[in-house]
Scaffold this motif. Structure first.
Motif, PDB file in Angstrom:
ATOM      1  N   ASN A  12     -15.580  40.807  -7.413  1.00  0.00           N
ATOM      2  CA  ASN A  12     -16.220  41.529  -6.317  1.00  0.00           C
ATOM      3  C   ASN A  12     -15.415  42.799  -6.009  1.00  0.00           C
ATOM      4  O   ASN A  12     -14.191  42.737  -5.890  1.00  0.00           O
ATOM      5  CB  ASN A  12     -16.245  40.617  -5.078  1.00  0.00           C
ATOM      6  N   GLN A  14     -15.582  47.060  -4.186  1.00  0.00           N
ATOM      7  CA  GLN A  14     -16.283  48.052  -3.359  1.00  0.00           C
ATOM      8  C   GLN A  14     -15.732  49.431  -3.695  1.00  0.00           C
ATOM      9  O   GLN A  14     -14.520  49.604  -3.795  1.00  0.00           O
ATOM     10  CB  GLN A  14     -16.033  47.790  -1.864  1.00  0.00           C
ATOM     11  N   SER A  41      -8.332  39.093   1.236  1.00  0.00           N
ATOM     12  CA  SER A  41      -9.446  39.614   0.435  1.00  0.00           C
ATOM     13  C   SER A  41      -9.463  41.126   0.605  1.00  0.00           C
ATOM     14  O   SER A  41      -8.648  41.689   1.348  1.00  0.00           O
ATOM     15  CB  SER A  41     -10.778  39.042   0.922  1.00  0.00           C
ATOM     16  N   LEU A  42     -10.400  41.760  -0.078  1.00  0.00           N
ATOM     17  CA  LEU A  42     -10.515  43.218   0.040  1.00  0.00           C
ATOM     18  C   LEU A  42     -10.785  43.655   1.484  1.00  0.00           C
ATOM     19  O   LEU A  42     -10.561  44.810   1.850  1.00  0.00           O
ATOM     20  CB  LEU A  42     -11.575  43.764  -0.914  1.00  0.00           C
ATOM     21  N   ALA A  43     -11.251  42.710   2.314  1.00  0.00           N
ATOM     22  CA  ALA A  43     -11.617  43.079   3.692  1.00  0.00           C
ATOM     23  C   ALA A  43     -10.436  43.629   4.473  1.00  0.00           C
ATOM     24  O   ALA A  43     -10.599  44.507   5.316  1.00  0.00           O
ATOM     25  CB  ALA A  43     -12.202  41.872   4.429  1.00  0.00           C
ATOM     26  N   TYR A  46     -10.457  47.085   3.468  1.00  0.00           N
ATOM     27  CA  TYR A  46     -11.743  47.756   3.627  1.00  0.00           C
ATOM     28  C   TYR A  46     -12.099  47.976   5.095  1.00  0.00           C
ATOM     29  O   TYR A  46     -12.768  48.942   5.454  1.00  0.00           O
ATOM     30  CB  TYR A  46     -12.847  46.944   2.935  1.00  0.00           C
ATOM     31  N   LEU A  47     -11.633  47.059   5.950  1.00  0.00           N
ATOM     32  CA  LEU A  47     -11.956  47.163   7.376  1.00  0.00           C
ATOM     33  C   LEU A  47     -10.838  47.832   8.167  1.00  0.00           C
ATOM     34  O   LEU A  47     -10.832  47.792   9.388  1.00  0.00           O
ATOM     35  CB  LEU A  47     -12.252  45.768   7.947  1.00  0.00           C
ATOM     36  N   THR A  48      -9.856  48.414   7.476  1.00  0.00           N
ATOM     37  CA  THR A  48      -8.777  49.105   8.190  1.00  0.00           C
ATOM     38  C   THR A  48      -8.551  50.513   7.620  1.00  0.00           C
ATOM     39  O   THR A  48      -8.808  51.504   8.271  1.00  0.00           O
ATOM     40  CB  THR A  48      -7.454  48.311   8.100  1.00  0.00           C
ATOM     41  N   PRO A  51     -12.130  53.286   5.156  1.00  0.00           N
ATOM     42  CA  PRO A  51     -12.997  54.365   5.675  1.00  0.00           C
ATOM     43  C   PRO A  51     -12.237  55.641   6.038  1.00  0.00           C
ATOM     44  O   PRO A  51     -12.649  56.730   5.619  1.00  0.00           O
ATOM     45  CB  PRO A  51     -13.674  53.714   6.889  1.00  0.00           C
ATOM     46  N   PRO A  52     -11.126  55.558   6.787  1.00  0.00           N
ATOM     47  CA  PRO A  52     -10.443  56.820   7.106  1.00  0.00           C
ATOM     48  C   PRO A  52      -9.836  57.516   5.886  1.00  0.00           C
ATOM     49  O   PRO A  52      -9.770  58.750   5.852  1.00  0.00           O
ATOM     50  CB  PRO A  52      -9.351  56.402   8.107  1.00  0.00           C
ATOM     51  N   ASP A  64     -11.575  42.169  -4.860  1.00  0.00           N
ATOM     52  CA  ASP A  64     -11.021  40.847  -4.602  1.00  0.00           C
ATOM     53  C   ASP A  64     -10.302  40.372  -5.853  1.00  0.00           C
ATOM     54  O   ASP A  64     -10.892  40.320  -6.943  1.00  0.00           O
ATOM     55  CB  ASP A  64     -12.148  39.848  -4.270  1.00  0.00           C
ATOM     56  N   GLY A  69     -11.366  35.970  -1.968  1.00  0.00           N
ATOM     57  CA  GLY A  69     -12.588  36.591  -1.456  1.00  0.00           C
ATOM     58  C   GLY A  69     -13.811  36.063  -2.171  1.00  0.00           C
ATOM     59  O   GLY A  69     -13.978  34.854  -2.320  1.00  0.00           O
ATOM     60  N   VAL A 246      -2.044  44.592   9.050  1.00  0.00           N
ATOM     61  CA  VAL A 246      -2.952  44.204  10.126  1.00  0.00           C
ATOM     62  C   VAL A 246      -2.530  44.844  11.444  1.00  0.00           C
ATOM     63  O   VAL A 246      -3.353  45.396  12.180  1.00  0.00           O
ATOM     64  CB  VAL A 246      -2.980  42.661  10.264  1.00  0.00           C
ATOM     65  N   ARG A 250      -3.204  51.691  11.849  1.00  0.00           N
ATOM     66  CA  ARG A 250      -3.439  53.101  12.206  1.00  0.00           C
ATOM     67  C   ARG A 250      -2.272  53.978  11.755  1.00  0.00           C
ATOM     68  O   ARG A 250      -2.468  55.073  11.223  1.00  0.00           O
ATOM     69  CB  ARG A 250      -3.653  53.238  13.700  1.00  0.00           C
ATOM     70  N   ARG A 253      -2.271  54.271   7.919  1.00  0.00           N
ATOM     71  CA  ARG A 253      -3.287  55.193   7.374  1.00  0.00           C
ATOM     72  C   ARG A 253      -2.761  56.631   7.385  1.00  0.00           C
ATOM     73  O   ARG A 253      -2.967  57.373   6.429  1.00  0.00           O
ATOM     74  CB  ARG A 253      -4.593  55.031   8.141  1.00  0.00           C
TER      75      ARG A 253
ATOM     76  N   GLU B  47     -16.438  34.737   6.105  1.00  0.00           N
ATOM     77  CA  GLU B  47     -15.123  35.365   6.050  1.00  0.00           C
ATOM     78  C   GLU B  47     -15.263  36.874   6.253  1.00  0.00           C
ATOM     79  O   GLU B  47     -16.350  37.438   6.112  1.00  0.00           O
ATOM     80  CB  GLU B  47     -14.468  35.095   4.695  1.00  0.00           C
ATOM     81  N   SER B  48     -14.132  37.515   6.476  1.00  0.00           N
ATOM     82  CA  SER B  48     -14.160  38.969   6.703  1.00  0.00           C
ATOM     83  C   SER B  48     -14.752  39.705   5.503  1.00  0.00           C
ATOM     84  O   SER B  48     -15.412  40.729   5.659  1.00  0.00           O
ATOM     85  CB  SER B  48     -12.749  39.483   6.970  1.00  0.00           C
ATOM     86  N   VAL B  49     -14.510  39.163   4.306  1.00  0.00           N
ATOM     87  CA  VAL B  49     -15.053  39.823   3.113  1.00  0.00           C
ATOM     88  C   VAL B  49     -16.587  39.844   3.158  1.00  0.00           C
ATOM     89  O   VAL B  49     -17.232  40.752   2.630  1.00  0.00           O
ATOM     90  CB  VAL B  49     -14.523  39.150   1.818  1.00  0.00           C
ATOM     91  N   VAL B  52     -17.814  42.839   4.953  1.00  0.00           N
ATOM     92  CA  VAL B  52     -17.866  44.009   4.072  1.00  0.00           C
ATOM     93  C   VAL B  52     -19.188  44.023   3.306  1.00  0.00           C
ATOM     94  O   VAL B  52     -19.857  45.051   3.195  1.00  0.00           O
ATOM     95  CB  VAL B  52     -16.673  44.010   3.090  1.00  0.00           C
ATOM     96  N   ASN B  67     -22.649  52.700   9.136  1.00  0.00           N
ATOM     97  CA  ASN B  67     -21.413  52.503   8.367  1.00  0.00           C
ATOM     98  C   ASN B  67     -20.538  51.491   9.117  1.00  0.00           C
ATOM     99  O   ASN B  67     -19.670  51.848   9.909  1.00  0.00           O
ATOM    100  CB  ASN B  67     -20.695  53.849   8.202  1.00  0.00           C
ATOM    101  N   ALA B  69     -18.201  49.394   8.148  1.00  0.00           N
ATOM    102  CA  ALA B  69     -16.755  49.373   7.867  1.00  0.00           C
ATOM    103  C   ALA B  69     -16.037  50.461   8.664  1.00  0.00           C
ATOM    104  O   ALA B  69     -14.978  50.222   9.246  1.00  0.00           O
ATOM    105  CB  ALA B  69     -16.515  49.549   6.373  1.00  0.00           C
ATOM    106  N   GLU B  70     -16.633  51.654   8.696  1.00  0.00           N
ATOM    107  CA  GLU B  70     -16.020  52.754   9.446  1.00  0.00           C
ATOM    108  C   GLU B  70     -15.932  52.405  10.929  1.00  0.00           C
ATOM    109  O   GLU B  70     -14.923  52.662  11.582  1.00  0.00           O
ATOM    110  CB  GLU B  70     -16.855  54.025   9.240  1.00  0.00           C
ATOM    111  N   LEU B  72     -15.790  49.360  12.224  1.00  0.00           N
ATOM    112  CA  LEU B  72     -14.819  48.287  12.459  1.00  0.00           C
ATOM    113  C   LEU B  72     -13.381  48.746  12.244  1.00  0.00           C
ATOM    114  O   LEU B  72     -12.449  48.120  12.748  1.00  0.00           O
ATOM    115  CB  LEU B  72     -15.131  47.093  11.548  1.00  0.00           C
ATOM    116  N   ALA B  73     -13.197  49.828  11.489  1.00  0.00           N
ATOM    117  CA  ALA B  73     -11.838  50.317  11.246  1.00  0.00           C
ATOM    118  C   ALA B  73     -11.161  50.760  12.538  1.00  0.00           C
ATOM    119  O   ALA B  73      -9.940  50.881  12.597  1.00  0.00           O
ATOM    120  CB  ALA B  73     -11.857  51.471  10.236  1.00  0.00           C
ATOM    121  N   LEU B  77      -7.786  43.600  15.410  1.00  0.00           N
ATOM    122  CA  LEU B  77      -8.103  42.420  14.610  1.00  0.00           C
ATOM    123  C   LEU B  77      -8.856  41.358  15.415  1.00  0.00           C
ATOM    124  O   LEU B  77      -9.837  40.785  14.932  1.00  0.00           O
ATOM    125  CB  LEU B  77      -6.816  41.816  14.034  1.00  0.00           C
TER     126      LEU B  77
END
Lengths: 266, 99
Positions: A12, A14, A41-43, A46-48, A51-52, A64, A69, A246, A250, A253, B47-49, B52, B67, B69-70, B72-73, B77
């Motif tokens: 998997n 992205q 996982s990639l999350a 990907y969720l931190t 995007p920026p 993953d 994942g 985690v 910020r 990044r 799961e968080s994945v 995504v 978007n 992901a953007e 949630l960034a 947590l």
């Protein structure tokens, strides 16, 4: 959901293309995020950061790892060399031909170091968050952490403690980790290498940024990794344990975008 | 969380359909009733994945202005962990209403 076969395993991933902007330095820079072991996982990238970083004009690849994942979970095949081979085949499959910036968290950073040593022409730089190169020192530490974790997850009462201390979400993660460690040979295999000698580590000549928590897994010697690498720099977060990504995403990044700007191929 | 839009039922129902596609089975068959306060991780066991992947499904359905992901960034947590289906739908509605 994008998937590829990598070394025969459903993987998997992205892709996030960098935003087109006026800054020519950003062209053709690619960051590959490599997450950590266990329930990661990639999350977590990907969720931190993803995007920026893409908004700063940098192409982003997240995936993953095998056994994590939504990638395939073989029973065995979790030596470091397997993860390194997967990364190489993934980059080939995605036809990434220019050198990339590898950004790894914890075990993901160890993969990044090993990959940079094995494929120096494919790596522009390494950013390792709470990670060490795969030396015998690392293997001993990792084996100790995994053995302690496996023991802890084998005692039912510990799940009550985890929930009381960290919350229900962490209890679920602990259950997940226990199930995965039981179902696979991951915990036994990961620290089996092959390991790198100090000379092999010193032969990693690309720029390396080691991002650490002062109270993380390298608290005993915060300067050890950078001292072993000719292109090594360190950034240490005070009042911070292992969960740098985690808890400090910020700040990380900002460090990462500036790092890619400094070490881009131009 | 900055968006204050409450998603109309039409958007909420579409988000639930996409989550059904994610789970791979009809949620009703699984006996799960998805409400606005259904938590993505805890109640659906995802799961968080998977969040995504849902972001990808939302972008396929609504285009790149949605978007997830953007969005949630910018979260802490704990907010990601406690995310409910209603708040995802509210975000989608807010993103669609922006232009």
């Amino acid at each position: 959901m994008p998937e590829l076969k990598v070394n025969g395993l459903r993987t998997n991933y992205q892709l996030l293309p960098g935003a087109v902007g006026p800054d020519p330095w950003r062209a053709n820079e690619t960051v590959v995020f490599i997450h950590g072991m266990g329930t990661d996982s990639l999350a977590s990238f990907y969720l931190t950061l993803a995007p920026p970083v893409a908004a700063a004009g940098i192409d982003v690849i997240s995936y993953d790892l095998r056994g994590h994942g939504r990638s395939e979970r073989p029973v065995s095949g979790y030596a470091l060399a397997d993860f390194v081979a997967d990364l190489d085949e993934l980059l080939c499959a995605l036809t990434v031909t220019h050198p990339v910036h590898l950004v790894g968290n914890s075990f993901g950073g160890t993969i990044a170091y090993a990959y940079a040593a094995a494929h120096p022409h494919r790596v522009r730089s390494v950013v390792a968050i709470e990670s060490e190169p795969p030396t015998e020192v690392w293997a001993a530490k990792m084996a100790g952490i995994l053995a302690a974790t496996t023991r802890m997850l084998g005692v039912e009462e510990n799940y009550e403690w985890i929930e009381a201390t960290f919350g229900a979400h962490h209890r679920r993660l602990a259950r997940l980790a226990a199930a995965r460690f039981t179902a696979t040979t991951m915990a036994d295999e990961v620290a089996t290498g092959p390991m790198m000698t100090a000379r092999e580590v010193a032969a990693i000549t690309c720029p390396v940024l080691s991002i650490l928590g002062r109270h993380g897994y390298q608290a005993d010697d915060l300067g050890a990794v950078t001292a072993s690498l000719p292109g090594g720099e360190a950034f240490v977060f005070d009042d911070q344990g292992h969960s740098v990504l985690v808890e400090r995403h910020r700040a990380v990044r900002g460090l990462l975008v500036e790092w890619v700007r400094r070490h881009g191929g131009g | 969380m900055s968006d204050t839009t409450t998603a109309p039922d039409s958007v909420f129902d579409e988000v639930v359909d996409l989550i059904g596609a994610l789970v791979g089975d009809d949620l009703a068959l699984l006996g799960v009733e998805v409400r606005r306060d259904t938590a993505f991780h805890e109640d659906l066991g995802l799961e968080s994945v998977d969040l995504v992947t849902l972001g990808g499904l939302l972008a396929d359905r609504y285009g790149p202005r949605v978007n997830l992901a953007e969005h949630l960034a910018e979260f802490e947590l704990d907010d990601v962990i406690g995310l409910t289906v209603g708040r995802i739908a509210d975000y989608v509605a807010a993103a669609l209403g922006e232009r």
